[in-house]
Design a protein around this motif. Structure first.
Motif, PDB file in Angstrom:
ATOM      1  N   GLU A  87       0.754  -1.312   0.063  1.00 50.23           N
ATOM      2  CA  GLU A  87      -0.057   0.043  -0.055  1.00 50.23           C
ATOM      3  C   GLU A  87       0.748   1.253  -0.089  1.00 50.23           C
ATOM      4  N   GLY A  88       2.101   1.061   0.038  1.00 49.45           N
ATOM      5  CA  GLY A  88       3.250   2.152  -0.167  1.00 49.45           C
ATOM      6  C   GLY A  88       3.715   2.721   1.370  1.00 49.45           C
ATOM      7  N   ARG A  89       3.326   2.112   2.419  1.00 47.88           N
ATOM      8  CA  ARG A  89       3.577   2.239   3.743  1.00 47.88           C
ATOM      9  C   ARG A  89       4.864   1.818   3.949  1.00 47.88           C
ATOM     10  N   ARG A  90       5.588   2.419   5.082  1.00 47.17           N
ATOM     11  CA  ARG A  90       6.969   1.799   5.280  1.00 47.17           C
ATOM     12  C   ARG A  90       6.478   1.260   6.622  1.00 47.17           C
ATOM     13  N   VAL A  91       7.527   0.021   6.978  1.00 46.74           N
ATOM     14  CA  VAL A  91       7.332  -0.532   8.019  1.00 46.74           C
ATOM     15  C   VAL A  91       8.500  -0.688   8.754  1.00 46.74           C
ATOM     16  N   ALA A  92       8.590  -0.212  10.193  1.00 48.49           N
ATOM     17  CA  ALA A  92       9.719  -0.530  11.076  1.00 48.49           C
ATOM     18  C   ALA A  92       9.333  -1.228  12.145  1.00 48.49           C
ATOM     19  N   LEU A  93      10.402  -2.157  12.389  1.00 47.46           N
ATOM     20  CA  LEU A  93      10.305  -3.187  13.382  1.00 47.46           C
ATOM     21  C   LEU A  93      11.332  -2.587  14.718  1.00 47.46           C
ATOM     22  N   THR A  94      10.654  -2.522  15.886  1.00 45.46           N
ATOM     23  CA  THR A  94      11.410  -2.029  17.079  1.00 45.46           C
ATOM     24  C   THR A  94      11.592  -3.172  18.241  1.00 45.46           C
ATOM     25  N   THR A  95      12.712  -2.943  18.992  1.00 44.49           N
ATOM     26  CA  THR A  95      12.975  -3.935  19.879  1.00 44.49           C
ATOM     27  C   THR A  95      13.544  -3.506  21.113  1.00 44.49           C
ATOM     28  N   GLY A  96      13.521  -4.141  22.156  1.00 40.47           N
ATOM     29  CA  GLY A  96      14.200  -3.861  23.435  1.00 40.47           C
ATOM     30  C   GLY A  96      15.441  -4.661  23.495  1.00 40.47           C
ATOM     31  N   PHE A  97      15.888  -5.613  22.543  1.00 41.00           N
ATOM     32  CA  PHE A  97      17.006  -6.506  22.352  1.00 41.00           C
ATOM     33  C   PHE A  97      18.391  -5.551  21.664  1.00 41.00           C
ATOM     34  N   SER A  98      19.376  -5.846  21.913  1.00 41.37           N
ATOM     35  CA  SER A  98      20.517  -5.366  21.248  1.00 41.37           C
ATOM     36  C   SER A  98      20.520  -5.616  19.778  1.00 41.37           C
ATOM     37  N   ARG A  99      21.244  -4.938  18.942  1.00 39.23           N
ATOM     38  CA  ARG A  99      21.344  -4.924  17.383  1.00 39.23           C
ATOM     39  C   ARG A  99      21.644  -6.668  17.220  1.00 39.23           C
ATOM     40  N   GLU A 100      22.672  -7.178  17.907  1.00 35.27           N
ATOM     41  CA  GLU A 100      22.926  -8.570  17.567  1.00 35.27           C
ATOM     42  C   GLU A 100      21.889  -9.248  18.015  1.00 35.27           C
ATOM     43  N   THR A 101      21.137  -9.430  18.892  1.00 28.74           N
ATOM     44  CA  THR A 101      20.265 -10.410  19.236  1.00 28.74           C
ATOM     45  C   THR A 101      18.983 -10.152  18.298  1.00 28.74           C
ATOM     46  N   ALA A 102      18.514  -8.728  17.834  1.00 32.59           N
ATOM     47  CA  ALA A 102      17.642  -8.424  17.107  1.00 32.59           C
ATOM     48  C   ALA A 102      17.760  -9.291  15.737  1.00 32.59           C
ATOM     49  N   ASP A 103      19.174  -9.102  14.968  1.00 34.38           N
ATOM     50  CA  ASP A 103      19.431  -9.789  13.872  1.00 34.38           C
ATOM     51  C   ASP A 103      19.353 -11.147  13.900  1.00 34.38           C
ATOM     52  N   LEU A 104      19.898 -11.769  15.223  1.00 35.54           N
ATOM     53  CA  LEU A 104      19.847 -13.211  15.253  1.00 35.54           C
ATOM     54  C   LEU A 104      18.233 -13.792  15.231  1.00 35.54           C
ATOM     55  N   VAL A 105      17.415 -12.956  15.757  1.00 33.04           N
ATOM     56  CA  VAL A 105      16.174 -13.104  15.568  1.00 33.04           C
ATOM     57  C   VAL A 105      15.243 -13.289  14.151  1.00 33.04           C
ATOM     58  N   LEU A 106      15.888 -12.177  13.574  1.00 33.13           N
ATOM     59  CA  LEU A 106      15.333 -12.051  12.186  1.00 33.13           C
ATOM     60  C   LEU A 106      15.889 -12.960  11.142  1.00 33.13           C
ATOM     61  N   ARG A 107      17.103 -13.228  11.424  1.00 37.11           N
ATOM     62  CA  ARG A 107      17.766 -14.395  10.658  1.00 37.11           C
ATOM     63  C   ARG A 107      17.049 -15.764  10.642  1.00 37.11           C
ATOM     64  N   ALA A 108      16.571 -15.952  12.126  1.00 31.76           N
ATOM     65  CA  ALA A 108      15.691 -17.294  12.333  1.00 31.76           C
ATOM     66  C   ALA A 108      14.301 -17.071  11.778  1.00 31.76           C
TER      67      ALA A 108
END
Length: 225
Positions: free
Chosen positions: A104-125
């Motif tokens: 629809e042309g909207r942008r989506v951001a994911l936010t978290t209380g995790f660190s960058r390393e942990t966030a990336d680990l979850v995203l990769r999984a």
């Protein structure tokens, strides 16, 4: 005149990512390794009460700075173990919601209380490395929830026209307060986190409490945004 939502800010664990004990399980392992059995029940209550906030800030509320840093390292190691054990899954329908907003042309951001390393680990999984338009951690924004920093950083980085064009969605009171503090046009809470009651979420003042993120497109349509 209503303002169309241009940027949708979605929390990760409990909102778009099914939290099958990821946070509490990782904290249990980390606390036992670093602190033993002493004060565990008190510490776990604190972790649950502050769910959604920056994890290092949560730990600073329990122990000294040096101990908090060690606990944070142990927590991230425990998250990695649990991810490897297969505890990370998407909230049913969450990926379709994200892709639908982008179509629809909207942008989506994911936010978290995790660190960058942990966030990336979850995203990769999840295979989500390239799904959102951006992801933001507390360290990158400046402050974690309930401060408005992460939603406002999402607004700036996606080029949204105003705070009224921002929607913030999460499963904790701190998610809701972060969205309200940012002045977001829509702030929705979801019940999929399992740690906050409907009453507690409603008391934080969201636009609406939803069963899950899959109800968000219908809410925006109902509001005409």
């Amino acid at each position: 005149m209503t303002t169309r939502i241009e940027t949708v800010v979605l929390d990760m664990a409990g909102t778009t990512v099914l939290d099958k004990g990821l946070v509490t399980g990782a904290f249990t392992r980390a606390w036992q390794r670093e602190q033993g059995a002493e004060r565990f029940d008190e510490a776990m209550r604190h972790v649950i009460d502050t769910m959604g906030m920056s994890k290092i800030e949560v730990f600073r509320g329990l122990v000294s700075e040096d101990e908090a840093q060690a606990l944070n390292v142990a927590f991230e190691a425990a998250v990695a173990e649990l991810v490897a054990e297969g505890v990370v899954e998407p909230i049913p329908g969450a990926e379709d919601v994200i892709r639908g907003f982008q179509a629809e042309g909207r942008r989506v951001a994911l936010t978290t209380g995790f660190s960058r390393e942990t966030a990336d680990l979850v995203l990769r999984a999840l295979g989500w490395e390239h799904l959102p338009d951006l992801t933001i951690t507390p360290a990158e924004a400046g402050r974690g929830r309930p401060a408005p920093d992460m939603p406002l950083m999402a607004l700036i980085r996606t080029g949204a026209s105003s705070v009224a064009a921002l929607a913030v969605i999460g499963d904790t009171e701190s998610d809701v307060l972060s969205g309200r503090n940012a002045g977001a046009g829509v702030v929705a809470a979801v019940m999929t986190g399992g740690h906050a009651s409907r009453e507690a979420l409603e008391a934080a003042g969201p636009t609406r409490v939803l069963a899950s993120v899959v109800e968000l497109p219908a809410l925006l349509a109902e509001l005409g945004v």
